[in-house]
Design an enzyme around this catalytic site. Structure first.
Site, short mmCIF file in Angstrom:
data_model
loop_
_atom_site.label_atom_id
_atom_site.label_comp_id
_atom_site.label_asym_id
_atom_site.label_seq_id
_atom_site.Cartn_x
_atom_site.Cartn_y
_atom_site.Cartn_z
N MET A 11 1.35 -1.65 -0.46
CA MET A 11 0.16 0.24 -0.35
C MET A 11 0.75 1.46 0.08
O MET A 11 0.59 1.72 -0.79
CB MET A 11 -1.03 0.57 1.22
CG MET A 11 -1.97 1.03 1.21
SD MET A 11 -2.82 0.47 0.27
CE MET A 11 -5.35 1.91 0.70
N LYS A 172 -13.26 5.99 8.11
CA LYS A 172 -12.68 4.75 8.02
C LYS A 172 -13.52 3.82 8.50
O LYS A 172 -13.62 2.49 8.02
CB LYS A 172 -11.37 4.78 7.36
CG LYS A 172 -10.56 3.21 7.35
CD LYS A 172 -11.70 3.75 5.48
CE LYS A 172 -10.38 3.16 4.85
NZ LYS A 172 -9.98 1.64 5.17
N GLU A 179 -18.80 -1.79 4.95
CA GLU A 179 -17.90 -3.14 3.98
C GLU A 179 -18.72 -4.70 4.19
O GLU A 179 -18.90 -5.40 3.55
CB GLU A 179 -16.70 -2.49 3.20
CG GLU A 179 -15.99 -3.69 2.86
CD GLU A 179 -14.64 -2.91 3.10
OE1 GLU A 179 -13.26 -3.88 3.50
OE2 GLU A 179 -13.97 -1.84 2.45
#
Length: 303
Positions: A11, A172, A179
């Protein structure tokens, strides 16, 4: 603009490359020699120590941290004695928002700026751009704007200053809880479709059909369609689902705020359930049914 990227895993290295493509000068560091070598091979200038990284950056410095949440405090222990007032730290990993608030207070005592950045986009961020949710002071975000515009899918979308320090990682966290629920719904729906043998449904075909015009279309559906096209029966994939911790934090927050979140909570519990090869709970359920109703027990291979 010039910044240092600490943490050159997949990442971090991808984000550094996207920053470079957007005209941002990036110097990277990772404690692992292999990660540094991979990043250097991809064209990223790298150094072999924190001191060298700080010397390579103009003051006041901007450091973007892409390290595991559990490693941030130890990294700060190393960094803070080396930094100068007005240096800016960005935590782009998946830290718990309360930890981000505590770390910002610690940095503030040293006259350092601190921004927490919830980062979504995964392995596709390099090509598609990242979704960034940021918490911190207005002047700190103003300094970061060129980097944020380079990382996002477009300069004017895909990133937002959502509130004070802690707000970025909080958003987040909730994003990841949502999600979990979405993924579980897709998984259960396709399991029902797969089980309906009399229709012999073509799951790759159906997933592809739903991708266009359907109200359930999404990137997660795109990924599901791609996976089913490659491997319609998902052969070779163990039914074992990990969790990063964000779902647990979301459920804890729901309890703390007295907000019912049954879908997110059950999706987390289903992930935990997926890891049980020989569930004691299920065996006890079978024993109870046999006890009160005389239902037959299915014997296991171990007797």
């Amino acid at each position: 603009m010039q910044l240092g990227m600490i943490g050159l895993g997949r990442m971090g290295a991808n984000m550094a490359q996207r920053l470079q493509r957007g005209g941002i000068a990036v110097t990277g560091f990772d404690p692992g020699a292999e990660a540094r070598e991979r990043a250097a091979a991809a064209g990223l200038p790298v150094v072999d120590g924190l001191q060298a990284l700080l010397q390579a950056l103009p003051a006041p410095r901007v450091l973007w941290l892409m390290v595991p949440a559990a490693a941030v405090d130890a990294l700060l222990d190393e960094l803070l004695p080396l930094l100068s007032p007005q240096d800016l730290l960005v935590d782009g990993g998946n830290s718990w928002y309360r930890d981000s608030q505590r770390r910002a207070q610690r940095c503030g005592q040293a006259r350092l700026d601190y921004v927490d950045c919830g980062t979504s986009g995964g392995v596709w961020g390099l090509s598609e751009g990242y979704c960034l949710m940021l918490g911190g002071a207005d002047d700190a975000l103003a300094r970061l704007r060129p980097a944020l515009q380079a990382l996002a899918p477009a300069p004017d979308r895909g990133w937002a200053h959502v509130g004070p320090v802690g707000a970025g990682h909080y958003c987040k966290m909730i994003h990841n809880g949502i999600e979990y629920g979405m993924m579980q719904a897709y998984a259960e729906g396709f399991a029902l479709l797969q089980k309906k043998a009399e229709f012999a449904l073509d799951l790759p075909q159906l997933a592809e059909t739903w991708r266009h015009g359907s109200v359930v279309r999404s990137w997660l559906l795109d990924l599901s369609a791609e996976a089913l096209q490659r491997n319609p029966q998902l052969q070779g994939i163990a039914p074992y689902v990990q969790d990063s911790g964000e779902g647990r934090w979301t459920v804890n927050e729901a309890i703390e705020l007295d907000v019912p979140a049954p879908v997110i909570t059950l999706s987390l519990l289903e992930r935990l359930r997926s890891r049980e090869d020989n569930s004691f709970a299920d065996r006890l359920l079978a024993a109870m049914r046999a006890g009160f109703g005389g239902h037959a027990l299915k014997r296991s291979a171990d007797g």
